[in-house]
Design a protein around this motif. Sequence first.
Motif, mmCIF file in Angstrom:
data_model
loop_
_atom_site.group_PDB
_atom_site.id
_atom_site.type_symbol
_atom_site.label_atom_id
_atom_site.label_comp_id
_atom_site.label_asym_id
_atom_site.label_seq_id
_atom_site.Cartn_x
_atom_site.Cartn_y
_atom_site.Cartn_z
ATOM 1 N N HIS A 44 0.908 -1.253 0.006
ATOM 2 C CA HIS A 44 0.171 -0.545 -0.370
ATOM 3 C C HIS A 44 0.867 1.085 0.106
ATOM 4 N N ASP A 87 -6.599 -4.687 5.799
ATOM 5 C CA ASP A 87 -7.412 -2.826 4.708
ATOM 6 C C ASP A 87 -6.014 -1.751 5.060
ATOM 7 N N PRO A 106 -2.490 -3.997 -4.457
ATOM 8 C CA PRO A 106 -3.942 -3.622 -3.429
ATOM 9 C C PRO A 106 -3.327 -2.042 -3.997
ATOM 10 N N SER A 107 -4.330 -1.077 -3.847
ATOM 11 C CA SER A 107 -4.521 0.448 -4.436
ATOM 12 C C SER A 107 -3.614 1.344 -3.177
ATOM 13 N N GLU A 151 -15.887 -1.261 5.002
ATOM 14 C CA GLU A 151 -15.542 -2.149 3.926
ATOM 15 C C GLU A 151 -16.845 -2.368 2.841
ATOM 16 N N ALA A 154 -15.554 0.045 -0.036
ATOM 17 C CA ALA A 154 -13.746 -0.565 -0.710
ATOM 18 C C ALA A 154 -14.628 -1.616 -1.655
ATOM 19 N N PRO A 158 -13.832 -0.536 -5.596
ATOM 20 C CA PRO A 158 -12.280 -0.750 -5.309
ATOM 21 C C PRO A 158 -11.155 0.250 -5.392
ATOM 22 N N HIS A 160 -10.059 2.934 -3.777
ATOM 23 C CA HIS A 160 -9.498 3.233 -2.314
ATOM 24 C C HIS A 160 -9.642 2.234 -1.370
ATOM 25 N N THR A 161 -9.007 1.741 -0.653
ATOM 26 C CA THR A 161 -9.077 1.261 0.443
ATOM 27 C C THR A 161 -10.613 1.229 1.450
ATOM 28 N N ARG A 162 -10.220 0.546 1.873
ATOM 29 C CA ARG A 162 -11.345 0.335 3.646
ATOM 30 C C ARG A 162 -10.858 1.638 4.151
#
Length: 204
Positions: A44, A87, A106-107, A151, A154, A158, A160-162
């Motif tokens: 991340h 996350d 992942p983002s 949650e 996200a 998706p 962006h993450t939670r």
Amino acid sequence: MNAASAVKEGNFVSKADRINLHNKNGFTRQEDDMILEEVRKNPHRRSTHKLFHEIAEKIGRHTGNSIRYRFRTHLQNELKYVYKTDDEGNLITDSVGKYIPTEAMPSTMKNKFTARDDYTLAKAVMDNIADRPESTPDDARDLVLPGKFFEQMAKDHPNHTRAAWRDRYRKFVVPYGVDKYLSYYEDELSANRVPEEIKNFTGR
């Protein structure tokens, strides 16, 4: 063990590493592998300057900026996998305590929020309020959203993450004003103007 130590102890050192020992700006294969491994552990954060400054402290003979440049121009294509994280960016291990490789990137923390993102978030917040009016405070700044809300954000969005959605809500959308941003965004579209993302905490 770095290349210089290997030479002192009489161990095998590749030709490329022997060349780089005479070039203070060169990177050894061992250093490249260390950079890749640190990025795999922090997927991340792979676009942040701080991560590469931390790697520089571990390597000891390159700056964070030079390591970041090395990764982006020479090593990024070698990053075939990263390790799974939750996350919050914490590493996930298997039943025997080993990191779990994944090819799904992942983002990053620096995935920029757009005006559309801010509008989508503000709209989702208002929809959540409408679903439970009995628990809605008079001041929206006092509203506590359940963890499942972020949650779902996200999952539905998706890009962006939670954690990123949650931080955007707390640090930008709430100070600006949820309903205020919705009105601003829709007014800009009605006037054939392009809305801007939330850039400060004071609003318009």
